[in-house]
Design a protein around this motif. Sequence first.
Motif, PDB file in Angstrom:
ATOM      1  N   GLY A   1     -12.400   3.338  -0.384  1.00  0.00           N
ATOM      2  CA  GLY A   1     -11.985   4.676   0.024  1.00  0.00           C
ATOM      3  C   GLY A   1     -10.505   4.817  -0.204  1.00  0.00           C
ATOM      4  N   CYS A   2     -10.044   6.016  -0.406  1.00  0.00           N
ATOM      5  CA  CYS A   2      -8.619   6.176  -0.696  1.00  0.00           C
ATOM      6  C   CYS A   2      -8.058   7.355   0.072  1.00  0.00           C
ATOM      7  CB  CYS A   2      -8.406   6.367  -2.193  1.00  0.00           C
ATOM      8  SG  CYS A   2      -6.675   6.576  -2.613  1.00  0.00           S
ATOM      9  N   PRO A   3      -7.673   7.209   1.300  1.00  0.00           N
ATOM     10  CA  PRO A   3      -7.923   6.051   2.163  1.00  0.00           C
ATOM     11  C   PRO A   3      -9.303   6.133   2.786  1.00  0.00           C
ATOM     12  CG  PRO A   3      -6.691   7.695   3.333  1.00  0.00           C
ATOM     13  CD  PRO A   3      -6.890   8.237   1.961  1.00  0.00           C
TER      14      PRO A   3
ATOM     15  N   SER B   1       0.849  -1.187   0.000  1.00  0.00           N
ATOM     16  CA  SER B   1       0.000   0.000   0.000  1.00  0.00           C
ATOM     17  C   SER B   1       0.888   1.241   0.000  1.00  0.00           C
ATOM     18  CB  SER B   1      -0.876   0.013   1.237  1.00  0.00           C
ATOM     19  OG  SER B   1      -0.079   0.244   2.371  1.00  0.00           O
ATOM     20  N   CYS B   2       0.244   2.398  -0.157  1.00  0.00           N
ATOM     21  CA  CYS B   2       1.018   3.624  -0.141  1.00  0.00           C
ATOM     22  C   CYS B   2       1.168   4.107   1.288  1.00  0.00           C
ATOM     23  CB  CYS B   2       0.355   4.687  -0.976  1.00  0.00           C
ATOM     24  SG  CYS B   2      -1.115   5.331  -0.206  1.00  0.00           S
TER      25      CYS B   2
ATOM     26  N   ASN C   1      -1.041   5.004   3.397  1.00  0.00           N
ATOM     27  CA  ASN C   1      -2.069   5.900   3.905  1.00  0.00           C
ATOM     28  C   ASN C   1      -3.173   5.123   4.589  1.00  0.00           C
ATOM     29  OD1 ASN C   1      -2.652   8.554   4.186  1.00  0.00           O
ATOM     30  ND2 ASN C   1      -2.549   8.966   1.999  1.00  0.00           N
ATOM     31  N   CYS C   2      -3.548   3.995   3.969  1.00  0.00           N
ATOM     32  CA  CYS C   2      -4.551   3.148   4.585  1.00  0.00           C
ATOM     33  C   CYS C   2      -4.089   2.674   5.948  1.00  0.00           C
ATOM     34  CB  CYS C   2      -4.827   1.936   3.706  1.00  0.00           C
ATOM     35  SG  CYS C   2      -5.845   2.306   2.300  1.00  0.00           S
TER      36      CYS C   2
ATOM     37  N   THR D   1      -9.403   1.166  -1.566  1.00  0.00           N
ATOM     38  CA  THR D   1      -9.792   0.836  -2.933  1.00  0.00           C
ATOM     39  C   THR D   1      -8.766  -0.054  -3.619  1.00  0.00           C
ATOM     40  OG1 THR D   1     -10.781   3.010  -2.936  1.00  0.00           O
ATOM     41  CG2 THR D   1     -10.690   1.881  -5.024  1.00  0.00           C
ATOM     42  N   CYS D   2      -7.490   0.116  -3.262  1.00  0.00           N
ATOM     43  CA  CYS D   2      -6.454  -0.729  -3.853  1.00  0.00           C
ATOM     44  C   CYS D   2      -6.754  -2.200  -3.636  1.00  0.00           C
ATOM     45  CB  CYS D   2      -5.102  -0.436  -3.218  1.00  0.00           C
ATOM     46  SG  CYS D   2      -4.302   0.995  -3.864  1.00  0.00           S
TER      47      CYS D   2
HETATM   48  S1  SF4 Z   1      -6.430   2.823  -1.385  1.00  0.00           S
HETATM   49 FE1  SF4 Z   1      -5.423   4.786  -1.659  1.00  0.00          FE
HETATM   50  S2  SF4 Z   1      -4.621   5.240   0.383  1.00  0.00           S
HETATM   51 FE2  SF4 Z   1      -5.072   3.047   0.341  1.00  0.00          FE
HETATM   52  S3  SF4 Z   1      -3.169   2.079  -0.255  1.00  0.00           S
HETATM   53 FE3  SF4 Z   1      -4.355   2.428  -2.121  1.00  0.00          FE
HETATM   54  S4  SF4 Z   1      -3.612   4.375  -2.909  1.00  0.00           S
HETATM   55 FE4  SF4 Z   1      -2.964   4.226  -0.764  1.00  0.00          FE
END
Ligand code: SF4
Lengths: 141, 303
Positions: free
Chosen positions: A118-120, A21-22, A24-25, A88-89
């Motif tokens: 959701g993102c996040p 993940s990035c 953020n989640c 959402t990822c």
């Molecule tokens: S859903 Fe958005 S916030 Fe969560 S890991 Fe994916 S890109 Fe990052």
Amino acid sequence: MNIKKTALTKSIWVFHISAGSCNNCDIEILDCLTPRFDLERFGIQLIGSARHADALLITGAMNRKSVPRMKKVYEQVPKPCVVVAVGTCACSQHMFRDSYNMIGPLDEILPVDLYIPGCPPKPEAMISGIVKLVTKIRKSK
Amino acid sequence: MKALFDYLIFPGFLFSAVIGLLAGWVDRKVTARLQWRVGPPWYQNFMDIIKLFCKETIVPEGAKLTFLFSPFFGLLSLALVATILGRSIIAPAYGFIGDLIVVLYLLMIPAIALIIGASSSKNPLASVGASREMKLVLAYELPFILSIIVVIIKSQGVIRLGGIVEHQMAFGSNIASISGVIAFLVALICVQAKLGFVPFDASESEQEIMGGVLIEYSGLPLAIFKLTKAIMLYTAPLLLMTLFLGKDLSPVFAVAKYIGILVVIILIKNTNPRLRIDQSVRFFWRFPAVLSLVAVVLALFGK
Ligand code: SF4
């Protein structure tokens, strides 16, 4: 409602896997445990070892590196356990769906019980998702 | 029959488990309040235990038989400690000579069970945790026993728990003197380590070695370990209370003293960061060990 189901839904120990993940989640998941939301009220705890887990929170886009390891972790968790796709990822691959490195959304890899898009996703969204899942488990059978 | 009732129900296993789980809730609730959270409901720890009983038990590949047995050793011996302590508080005349020493030995067994269980699980992180636990036992056992020797000296060499309680009833609590205060503080810190609480929880640290000694446990054996911890949370402050604050052990005072000691332990837990294992060993051998030696000398001079 029998005692087993009550206990299983009143004390959920959560193990958190980031499958690319990035980050953020993951931060939003930690937000759920802060004083503002305080999920320990419902017996939800973040634990360190997959062997103690009742719920797997999986975030991020499933890529070729992380999926075999994630499957290994899933096999290590004592059943019954639930799998939650956070973000959402994990639900639908988000903007990475055409990437060469992607395997597919989480539900093509593991049986998913709950999707939190959701993102996040906001902590409120996660809490409402968990409440829905708990009600579903309690009503089942 | 009476002995079996004592061991299994009151004041042994069942009673101490219930009180211990409630004390665990007090711990979680106070921690939550200190962090400005609400905290779990009072039945949370019972739910955790019941849930663990309902879960699958996984035995890792290559684990030895002791992996499944060792949790029970810890639990059984600790329940025996709870029984002996409870009996000698209710009826100080009851008991046998040397039960204090038996209690000290039995109190060590849960830590040893944890070490054996962890090292037979074939997990590298668990063996790191086991070696840390072993060093911690080596570190805190010496000052703990020295501070109990202070109690024995102060009660004219009695090594029977009931006798120590009777002596305190006649001549005042052991804590009411300089050596008593020092020994009590040392024993309190050692109990903190015995319980595996912050700042001495390096063997179980969730963040760096993922639960350490408990990493491979799931289901029933994990529940047994959690129960052992709960009973430890009941017996260890109780032992401190009988040894140092035994002047008036009528129910109201006993409960008040127990809760007092418990809250002090929880406050120490919440206001300190985790020490590295070398720091905790150094700490124990420098300060509590020396202080308890001083207390022994003071007690010999009747201070
Ligand atoms: S859903 Fe958005 S916030 Fe969560 S890991 Fe994916 S890109 Fe990052």
